[in-house]
Scaffold this motif. Structure first.
Motif, PDB file in Angstrom:
ATOM      1  N   LEU A  16      -7.896 -31.850 -10.929  1.00 56.75           N
ATOM      2  CA  LEU A  16      -8.108 -33.076 -11.457  1.00 56.75           C
ATOM      3  C   LEU A  16      -9.415 -33.739 -11.821  1.00 56.75           C
ATOM      4  O   LEU A  16      -9.896 -34.583 -12.763  1.00 56.75           O
ATOM      5  N   ILE A  17     -10.536 -33.434 -10.936  1.00 57.23           N
ATOM      6  CA  ILE A  17     -11.732 -33.707 -10.855  1.00 57.23           C
ATOM      7  C   ILE A  17     -12.498 -33.375 -12.275  1.00 57.23           C
ATOM      8  O   ILE A  17     -13.179 -34.568 -12.789  1.00 57.23           O
ATOM      9  N   PRO A  18     -12.525 -32.304 -12.822  1.00 57.23           N
ATOM     10  CA  PRO A  18     -12.996 -32.232 -14.029  1.00 57.23           C
ATOM     11  C   PRO A  18     -12.360 -32.460 -15.137  1.00 57.23           C
ATOM     12  O   PRO A  18     -13.264 -32.985 -16.123  1.00 57.23           O
ATOM     13  N   VAL A  19     -11.066 -33.011 -14.959  1.00 60.98           N
ATOM     14  CA  VAL A  19     -10.381 -33.816 -16.110  1.00 60.98           C
ATOM     15  C   VAL A  19     -11.189 -35.205 -16.208  1.00 60.98           C
ATOM     16  O   VAL A  19     -11.458 -35.515 -17.175  1.00 60.98           O
ATOM     17  N   VAL A  20     -11.332 -35.815 -15.349  1.00 58.96           N
ATOM     18  CA  VAL A  20     -12.001 -37.252 -15.243  1.00 58.96           C
ATOM     19  C   VAL A  20     -13.270 -37.254 -15.219  1.00 58.96           C
ATOM     20  O   VAL A  20     -13.934 -38.044 -16.282  1.00 58.96           O
ATOM     21  N   THR A  21     -14.089 -36.060 -14.705  1.00 61.05           N
ATOM     22  CA  THR A  21     -15.641 -36.107 -15.051  1.00 61.05           C
ATOM     23  C   THR A  21     -15.680 -35.804 -16.481  1.00 61.05           C
ATOM     24  O   THR A  21     -16.783 -36.325 -16.780  1.00 61.05           O
ATOM     25  N   GLY A  22     -14.972 -34.986 -16.887  1.00 62.38           N
ATOM     26  CA  GLY A  22     -15.287 -34.811 -18.381  1.00 62.38           C
ATOM     27  C   GLY A  22     -15.039 -35.960 -19.369  1.00 62.38           C
ATOM     28  O   GLY A  22     -15.830 -36.226 -20.243  1.00 62.38           O
ATOM     29  N   VAL A  23     -14.006 -36.972 -19.142  1.00 64.29           N
ATOM     30  CA  VAL A  23     -13.841 -38.015 -19.886  1.00 64.29           C
ATOM     31  C   VAL A  23     -15.136 -39.002 -19.629  1.00 64.29           C
ATOM     32  O   VAL A  23     -15.942 -39.654 -20.381  1.00 64.29           O
TER      33      VAL A  23
END
Length: 306
Positions: A135-142
């Protein structure tokens, strides 16, 4: 799978993609480019169409067996889900007034993040550590996409986050509220019961918050009849999004559906940029790609943890 079966599945997926992307782009066109700035009334049109078409599909055409509401408690649960569903769709439509579709889709891809949070808060269900890491790249990407979005709008961003969170909340609550065998409803029957409740809620909201929206719509129709066809076609598409999603779920595997769903967001982004020609930055696209990669990894981690 027989050739005819393959052709049917391909046609179904094509229709699913077309209706999903079509309703997003047409919403954007009506609410932003065309100038029909009434997202609550537009959502009410969608829900009215879903009410009518759901009844026809289930009661007349027998697309799926009809399931009945068995108690007042079950009806109350459906009404609660309907209210959250309304909030999600209205917030999503409002966000399209202020944000380009490409950024809207990037934020919408964070649904797994909110689903994991609500599942933990409401059911104390813990996922594996690897699932949370994805979920870290999911949020970081946004976050990266937000910083690189040329047309960033704070209010539109808040509405989009709200729509995404409400969508995730509905998914979690649906699993909790309609978990017993006697209360479970398939998505088409659930829509048939939720949509009329949504219409009842949205009528006073549209009349109060979007003053004289009916009179304005009638006046617009007298000047340009195309608005009537836009609203009718858009509302029909909103129903077929739900119908085709149900049919694709039944005709493909869960893994195929996940892959197709992830790809659909990317296709919507590309098509929206080509049609609306909204400016995009390299930073924004990198952020969106990172979010999609995170979603794919999340889906894979969830599959392995089962």
């Amino acid at each position: 799978m027989k050739p005819t079966g393959k052709l049917f599945t391909i046609g179904l997926i094509t229709f699913w993609y077309s209706s999903n992307i079509g309703v997003i782009l047409l919403n954007k066109y009506l609410l932003s480019n065309y100038g029909f700035k009434y997202p609550i009334f537009l959502t009410m049109c969608h829900m009215t169409a879903c009410s009518l078409f759901s009844y026809i599909a289930i009661v007349w055409l027998k697309v799926v067996p009809m399931q009945t509401v068995r108690s007042r408690v079950q009806f109350a649960k459906i009404a609660a889900l309907s209210a959250i569903f309304c909030a999600s769709v209205v917030s999503g439509n409002i966000s399209l007034r202020y944000l380009p579709v490409s950024f809207n889709q990037a934020v919408g891809a964070t649904t797994p993040f909110f689903t994991a949070i609500f599942a933990y808060l409401m059911t104390f269900k813990r996922e594996s550590w690897l699932t949370y890491v994805t979920l870290i790249p999911v949020v970081t990407g946004v976050i990266i996409a937000s910083g690189g979005e040329p047309l960033f709008n704070l209010f539109g961003f808040i509405m989009c986050i709200g729509a995404t969170a409400a969508r995730a909340l509905k998914t979690v609550l649906q699993g909790i509220l309609l978990s017993s065998e006697g209360e479970k409803l398939n998505s088409m029957n659930l829509l048939m019961y939720m949509a009329p409740i949504a219409v009842v809620c949205l009528i006073p909201a549209a009349l109060i918050m979007e003053e004289n929206v009916v009179g304005i719509t009638v006046a617009l129709a007298r000047e340009d009849l195309s608005i009537v066809w836009y609203l009718l076609f858009n509302s029909a598409l909103a129903y077929f999004v739900n119908l085709t999603n149900f049919l694709v779920t039944n005709h493909t595997s869960a893994l195929t559906l996940q892959v197709l769903g992830n790809a659909k967001g990317a296709v919507a982004v590309v098509i929206s940029i080509l049609i609306f020609r909204n400016p995009v930055s390299v930073t924004g696209m990198l952020g969106y790609c990172l979010t999609v990669i995170g979603v794919v990894l999340y889906s894979e981690a969830k599959k392995r943890s089962k």
